[in-house]
Design a protein around this motif. Structure first.
Motif, PDB file in Angstrom:
ATOM      1  N   ALA A 292       0.839  -1.205   0.000  1.00 37.51           N
ATOM      2  CA  ALA A 292       0.000   0.000   0.000  1.00 37.51           C
ATOM      3  C   ALA A 292       0.870   1.251   0.000  1.00 37.51           C
ATOM      4  CB  ALA A 292      -0.915  -0.008   1.217  1.00 37.51           C
ATOM      5  N   ALA A 293       0.344   2.332  -0.552  1.00 34.45           N
ATOM      6  CA  ALA A 293       1.107   3.581  -0.691  1.00 34.45           C
ATOM      7  C   ALA A 293       1.610   4.091   0.650  1.00 34.45           C
ATOM      8  CB  ALA A 293       0.246   4.633  -1.374  1.00 34.45           C
ATOM      9  N   HIS A 294       0.779   4.011   1.714  1.00 35.31           N
ATOM     10  CA  HIS A 294       1.237   4.503   3.014  1.00 35.31           C
ATOM     11  C   HIS A 294       2.357   3.629   3.579  1.00 35.31           C
ATOM     12  CE1 HIS A 294      -1.683   1.507   4.412  1.00 35.31           C
ATOM     13  NE2 HIS A 294      -1.017   1.503   5.537  1.00 35.31           N
ATOM     14  N   ASN A 295       2.331   2.334   3.284  1.00 36.31           N
ATOM     15  CA  ASN A 295       3.410   1.448   3.719  1.00 36.31           C
ATOM     16  C   ASN A 295       4.706   1.763   2.978  1.00 36.31           C
ATOM     17  OD1 ASN A 295       1.740   0.120   5.514  1.00 36.31           O
ATOM     18  ND2 ASN A 295       1.257  -1.525   4.095  1.00 36.31           N
ATOM     19  N   GLU A 296       4.591   2.057   1.676  1.00 34.71           N
ATOM     20  CA  GLU A 296       5.770   2.426   0.890  1.00 34.71           C
ATOM     21  C   GLU A 296       6.377   3.721   1.416  1.00 34.71           C
ATOM     22  OE1 GLU A 296       5.090   2.561  -3.327  1.00 34.71           O
ATOM     23  OE2 GLU A 296       4.169   0.573  -3.319  1.00 34.71           O
ATOM     24  N   LEU A 297       5.531   4.693   1.750  1.00 30.93           N
ATOM     25  CA  LEU A 297       6.010   5.960   2.295  1.00 30.93           C
ATOM     26  C   LEU A 297       6.714   5.731   3.628  1.00 30.93           C
ATOM     27  CD1 LEU A 297       6.000   9.069   1.758  1.00 30.93           C
ATOM     28  CD2 LEU A 297       4.040   9.154   3.325  1.00 30.93           C
ATOM     29  N   GLY A 298       6.132   4.903   4.475  1.00 31.72           N
ATOM     30  CA  GLY A 298       6.746   4.603   5.772  1.00 31.72           C
ATOM     31  C   GLY A 298       8.092   3.908   5.626  1.00 31.72           C
TER      32      GLY A 298
ATOM     33  N   GLU B  27      12.012   6.419  16.848  1.00 30.98           N
ATOM     34  CA  GLU B  27      10.698   6.274  16.214  1.00 30.98           C
ATOM     35  C   GLU B  27      10.704   7.181  14.994  1.00 30.98           C
ATOM     36  OE1 GLU B  27       6.606   5.127  15.734  1.00 30.98           O
ATOM     37  OE2 GLU B  27       8.327   4.233  16.759  1.00 30.98           O
ATOM     38  N   VAL B  28      10.330   6.634  13.845  1.00 36.26           N
ATOM     39  CA  VAL B  28      10.316   7.402  12.601  1.00 36.26           C
ATOM     40  C   VAL B  28       8.870   7.670  12.208  1.00 36.26           C
ATOM     41  CG1 VAL B  28      11.019   7.458  10.176  1.00 36.26           C
ATOM     42  CG2 VAL B  28      12.452   6.270  11.865  1.00 36.26           C
ATOM     43  N   LYS B  29       8.563   8.930  11.941  1.00 39.50           N
ATOM     44  CA  LYS B  29       7.232   9.324  11.481  1.00 39.50           C
ATOM     45  C   LYS B  29       7.380  10.055  10.161  1.00 39.50           C
ATOM     46  CE  LYS B  29       4.695   7.619  14.633  1.00 39.50           C
ATOM     47  NZ  LYS B  29       3.913   6.446  14.262  1.00 39.50           N
TER      48      LYS B  29
ATOM     49  N   ILE C 267       8.191  10.224  -1.990  1.00 37.12           N
ATOM     50  CA  ILE C 267       9.219   9.447  -2.671  1.00 37.12           C
ATOM     51  C   ILE C 267       9.618  10.185  -3.947  1.00 37.12           C
ATOM     52  CG2 ILE C 267       9.718   7.242  -3.802  1.00 37.12           C
ATOM     53  CD1 ILE C 267       7.661   5.998  -1.813  1.00 37.12           C
ATOM     54  N   GLY C 268      10.907  10.384  -4.118  1.00 32.51           N
ATOM     55  CA  GLY C 268      11.415  11.097  -5.286  1.00 32.51           C
ATOM     56  C   GLY C 268      11.644  12.576  -5.033  1.00 32.51           C
ATOM     57  N   SER C 269      11.191  13.072  -3.878  1.00 31.43           N
ATOM     58  CA  SER C 269      11.390  14.487  -3.543  1.00 31.43           C
ATOM     59  C   SER C 269      12.566  14.622  -2.575  1.00 31.43           C
ATOM     60  CB  SER C 269      10.136  15.069  -2.887  1.00 31.43           C
ATOM     61  OG  SER C 269       9.974  14.548  -1.574  1.00 31.43           O
ATOM     62  N   THR C 270      12.956  15.848  -2.327  1.00 32.47           N
ATOM     63  CA  THR C 270      13.948  16.121  -1.289  1.00 32.47           C
ATOM     64  C   THR C 270      13.173  16.353   0.003  1.00 32.47           C
ATOM     65  OG1 THR C 270      15.443  17.127  -2.890  1.00 32.47           O
ATOM     66  CG2 THR C 270      15.828  17.629  -0.564  1.00 32.47           C
ATOM     67  N   PRO C 271      13.275  15.440   0.968  1.00 28.37           N
ATOM     68  CA  PRO C 271      12.453  15.534   2.173  1.00 28.37           C
ATOM     69  C   PRO C 271      13.030  16.508   3.200  1.00 28.37           C
ATOM     70  CG  PRO C 271      13.848  13.628   2.308  1.00 28.37           C
ATOM     71  CD  PRO C 271      14.097  14.240   0.944  1.00 28.37           C
ATOM     72  N   GLU C 272      12.167  16.944   4.096  1.00 30.04           N
ATOM     73  CA  GLU C 272      12.592  17.672   5.294  1.00 30.04           C
ATOM     74  C   GLU C 272      12.786  16.619   6.380  1.00 30.04           C
ATOM     75  OE1 GLU C 272       9.933  20.860   6.506  1.00 30.04           O
ATOM     76  OE2 GLU C 272       9.108  20.843   4.483  1.00 30.04           O
TER      77      GLU C 272
END
Length: 119
Positions: free
Chosen positions: A2-8, A52-54, A104-109
């Motif tokens: 699922a997309a939220h799992n991939e993001l996590g 813990e990663v959020k 995914i694919g962006s430069t994250p904060e």
């Protein structure tokens, strides 16, 4: 997946890489024992650091670290106690949160909040 799992998963991968770049030694990732689970267990010098990663796509619904509420902190405290008793013994221990905002694919904060009080 699922997309939220991939993001996590993406967020946890970024967090682990971030910690390695900062000189941390990653001991375990996605540690599970029964209903206990911890995202990242690392060492910084003589200190065991539980992280813990959020991860969120945006801050529209608030900062990711706000999801680590009282109930989540209680659960994390129980998991940390279980891990330390079964694996680690007594040394310095710290709890951190890594907050990631992006896609995914962006430069994250990435925001690393150190030494968070659990309960």
């Amino acid at each position: 997946m699922a997309a939220h799992n991939e993001l996590g998963k993406w967020g946890e991968d970024l967090a682990a890489e971030y910690l390695k770049e900062k000189g941390y030694e990653i001991i375990e990732r996605d540690w599970k024992s029964g209903h206990h689970d911890l995202d990242i267990i690392a060492k910084e010098g003589n200190t065991l650091v539980v992280v813990e990663v959020k991860t969120r796509r945006s801050r529209f619904f608030g900062d990711p670290e706000e999801a680590v509420d009282y109930r989540k902190r209680q659960s994390l405290q129980s998991a940390i106690n279980h891990y330390v008793k079964s694996h680690y013994g007594s040394r310095h221990l710290r709890f951190d949160i890594i907050s990631i905002v992006g896609t995914i694919g962006s430069t994250p904060e990435i925001d690393h909040i150190k030494d968070v009080t659990l309960i």
